[in-house]
Scaffold this motif. Structure first.
Motif, PDB file in Angstrom:
ATOM      1  N   TYR A  32     -43.657 -35.957  13.105  1.00 37.86           N
ATOM      2  CA  TYR A  32     -42.895 -34.941  12.357  1.00 37.86           C
ATOM      3  C   TYR A  32     -41.643 -34.553  13.137  1.00 37.86           C
ATOM      4  CZ  TYR A  32     -45.191 -31.604  15.508  1.00 37.86           C
ATOM      5  OH  TYR A  32     -45.635 -30.925  16.608  1.00 37.86           O
ATOM      6  N   GLY A  33     -40.756 -33.865  12.453  1.00 33.96           N
ATOM      7  CA  GLY A  33     -39.422 -33.582  12.973  1.00 33.96           C
ATOM      8  C   GLY A  33     -39.346 -33.058  14.385  1.00 33.96           C
ATOM      9  N   TYR A  34     -40.083 -31.962  14.656  1.00 36.01           N
ATOM     10  CA  TYR A  34     -39.899 -31.331  15.964  1.00 36.01           C
ATOM     11  C   TYR A  34     -40.431 -32.205  17.090  1.00 36.01           C
ATOM     12  CZ  TYR A  34     -39.007 -27.738  19.326  1.00 36.01           C
ATOM     13  OH  TYR A  34     -38.479 -27.062  20.392  1.00 36.01           O
ATOM     14  N   ASP A  48     -29.261 -33.225  18.449  1.00 36.55           N
ATOM     15  CA  ASP A  48     -29.356 -31.828  18.041  1.00 36.55           C
ATOM     16  C   ASP A  48     -30.230 -31.726  16.793  1.00 36.55           C
ATOM     17  OD1 ASP A  48     -28.042 -29.101  18.344  1.00 36.55           O
ATOM     18  OD2 ASP A  48     -27.717 -29.573  16.216  1.00 36.55           O
ATOM     19  N   ALA A  49     -30.970 -30.599  16.671  1.00 33.78           N
ATOM     20  CA  ALA A  49     -31.832 -30.416  15.497  1.00 33.78           C
ATOM     21  C   ALA A  49     -31.025 -30.460  14.206  1.00 33.78           C
ATOM     22  CB  ALA A  49     -32.575 -29.089  15.598  1.00 33.78           C
ATOM     23  N   ASN A  50     -29.825 -29.888  14.248  1.00 36.55           N
ATOM     24  CA  ASN A  50     -29.000 -29.872  13.043  1.00 36.55           C
ATOM     25  C   ASN A  50     -28.492 -31.258  12.664  1.00 36.55           C
ATOM     26  OD1 ASN A  50     -29.194 -27.159  12.432  1.00 36.55           O
ATOM     27  ND2 ASN A  50     -27.565 -26.620  13.892  1.00 36.55           N
ATOM     28  N   TYR A  53     -32.639 -33.396  11.611  1.00 42.62           N
ATOM     29  CA  TYR A  53     -33.357 -33.123  10.353  1.00 42.62           C
ATOM     30  C   TYR A  53     -32.616 -33.696   9.132  1.00 42.62           C
ATOM     31  CZ  TYR A  53     -36.913 -30.216  12.606  1.00 42.62           C
ATOM     32  OH  TYR A  53     -37.966 -29.770  13.357  1.00 42.62           O
ATOM     33  N   ARG A  57     -33.868 -36.925   6.506  1.00 42.25           N
ATOM     34  CA  ARG A  57     -33.884 -36.845   5.045  1.00 42.25           C
ATOM     35  C   ARG A  57     -33.044 -37.964   4.432  1.00 42.25           C
ATOM     36  NH1 ARG A  57     -33.110 -31.114   4.775  1.00 42.25           N
ATOM     37  NH2 ARG A  57     -30.927 -31.647   4.623  1.00 42.25           N
ATOM     38  N   LYS A  78     -44.209 -32.440   7.682  1.00 37.49           N
ATOM     39  CA  LYS A  78     -43.825 -33.685   7.017  1.00 37.49           C
ATOM     40  C   LYS A  78     -43.793 -34.786   8.072  1.00 37.49           C
ATOM     41  CE  LYS A  78     -40.433 -35.115   3.548  1.00 37.49           C
ATOM     42  NZ  LYS A  78     -39.157 -34.736   2.906  1.00 37.49           N
TER      43      LYS A  78
END
Lengths: 113, 326
Positions: A32-34, A48-50, A53, A57, A78
């Motif tokens: 999952y993402g994190y 970077d998280a921004n 993510y 997608r 997810k």
């Protein structure tokens, strides 16, 4: 624009495509993402998280990743996984990466043919 | 019922503008992302409230996040349409606007309004048209920008490339010949009208069109002016446009238009006998024809001066005249 900003901008451009390759390679085991963010940064692939993510997608929309919601824990997550198309793209990108690396090495050593 | 958290408010703000089909998915993704980020910050020793706030700050404006989620553009007109929009606006403002203002001014004048009122109306119409020309095309392009699908067929092609300014002599030769022929015909016409140019029943009347009294000064004056115009055309051919010649062009135009209109409007230009033969004034037609003639003469002269300035600027490749150069 200061030299630092210029350098940062160029580094970001250079790394942009490698994050895609890193995701496709890393997500052969679903995650999952994190967790992905942590493991990539732990490997020294700074992202970077921004950036990550929205990228996940987008790759899913392009059919390079598949996703599944895991609701076993209190917080639904997810989980993404590299699809067959993603595998093929990863192979192509890796081959190109090595080719560029080789070309740059020859440029640097002056061994042009 | 628990209190609404910042996360709830953020998720609501981000998902409200997203289509129903995607809303539940985005909401779950956001809650996962905010929750994981908050947990990670709590582990570094921050309070839950601080951690949540920091996580949301990192996510940024919820409207921007929602826009990127559904691929909605965050600019009015993006690079895909900007140049097309820009070319259209330039065309509208440089062609449609001046033509309309001139048409309004003209229509007001021939309908008998005085000059001040006519200019006032033209300015009002021009201002409102300028707003409309800016607003509606921009709105249309903004809608186009938000319409999914292929870009409009307004592709750039090499045919759109502008002509280079004509700096060489060969490019000016046609202009020189045209000017000399026109001025020659004009001079001949001034002399020839003395022997009568009015035909009635297919028979030429031996009546000069211009007032014969003008031969004492004004007709020779205009003939001299025509010779000067010819010399001017040769100078343009020889040296190309420069600021000296652009100013000379202005002087020549003023020297022609001001006396001609003065003679015309004070009734000294045309031979009264010729007017009798033609049956002037033709009812109410005079109220229309006189302003049309005056307007046309001023318009043609003004355009000639502007054209000279434009060619000077283009030829020099410089944007603005400077005193040092004049």
């Amino acid at each position: 624009m200061s030299t630092d900003e210029t350098t940062a901008g160029h580094l970001q451009e250079l790394r942009r495509g490698t994050v895609v390759l890193a995701c496709l390679t890393r997500l052969r085991t679903p995650d999952y993402g994190y967790a992905l963010l942590e493991s990539l940064n732990g490997l020294g692939i700074t992202v970077d998280a921004n950036t990550l993510y929205p990228l996940l997608r987008r790759l899913e929309k392009q059919g390079l990743l598949t996703s599944e919601w895991n609701t076993d824990e209190a917080r639904p997550r997810k989980f993404y996984r590299t699809s067959d198309a993603g595998e093929r793209l990863a192979a192509a990108l890796t081959a190109d990466w090595h080719r560029i690396d080789e070309a740059l090495r020859r440029l640097t050593t002056g061994d042009e043919r | 019922m628990t209190d609404t958290t910042l996360t709830d408010r953020y998720v609501w703000a981000a998902t409200r503008s997203v289509p129903d089909g995607q809303r539940a998915d985005l909401e779950r993704e956001l809650r996962e992302r905010i929750g994981d980020a908050t947990d990670a910050l709590v582990q570094t020793g921050r309070t839950t409230a601080d951690a949540e706030r920091m996580a949301l700050v990192e996510l940024g404006d919820p409207a921007a996040l929602a826009a990127s989620y559904v691929d909605r553009p965050l600019q009015l007109i993006g690079p895909r349409y900007f140049l097309t929009w820009w070319r259209l606006e330039k065309l509208l403002y440089s062609v449609a606007l001046p033509l309309t203002v001139a048409a309004v001014l003209f229509a007001k004048l021939i309908s008998g309004a005085d000059l001040g009122a006519a200019i006032g109306d033209a300015v009002v119409v021009g201002f409102s048209l300028a707003v409309h020309l800016g607003f509606w095309p921009t709105l249309a392009f903004a809608v186009l920008e938000r319409t999914p699908g292929r870009s409009a067929d307004l592709q750039w092609t090499p045919d759109l490339l502008p002509q280079l300014p004509e700096v060489g002599r060969p490019g000016r030769r046609g202009e020189l010949i045209g000017s000399l022929v026109f001025l020659g015909i004009f001079a001949v016409a001034i002399v020839w009208q003395q022997f009568g140019v009015i035909f009635i029943g297919g028979e030429r009347q031996a009546i000069p069109l211009l007032n014969p009294d003008l031969w004492s000064f004004w007709i020779p004056y205009f003939l001299v002016l025509i010779v000067l115009e010819m010399l001017f055309a040769v100078a343009i051919y020889a040296w190309g446009w420069n600021w000296w010649l652009a100013v000379a062009n202005l002087v020549l135009n003023v020297a022609f238009v001001v006396p001609a209109l003065w003679l015309f409007t004070t009734g000294q230009l045309v031979n009264p006998e010729a007017l009798d033969v033609m049956g002037w004034p033709w009812g109410d037609a005079g109220r229309v024809i006189v302003p049309i003639l005056v307007f046309t003469v001023i318009g043609v002269a003004a355009w000639d001066v502007i054209d000279g300035v434009i060619k000077t600027v283009r030829g020099r490749g410089s944007a603005m005249p400077t005193l040092g150069r004049i």
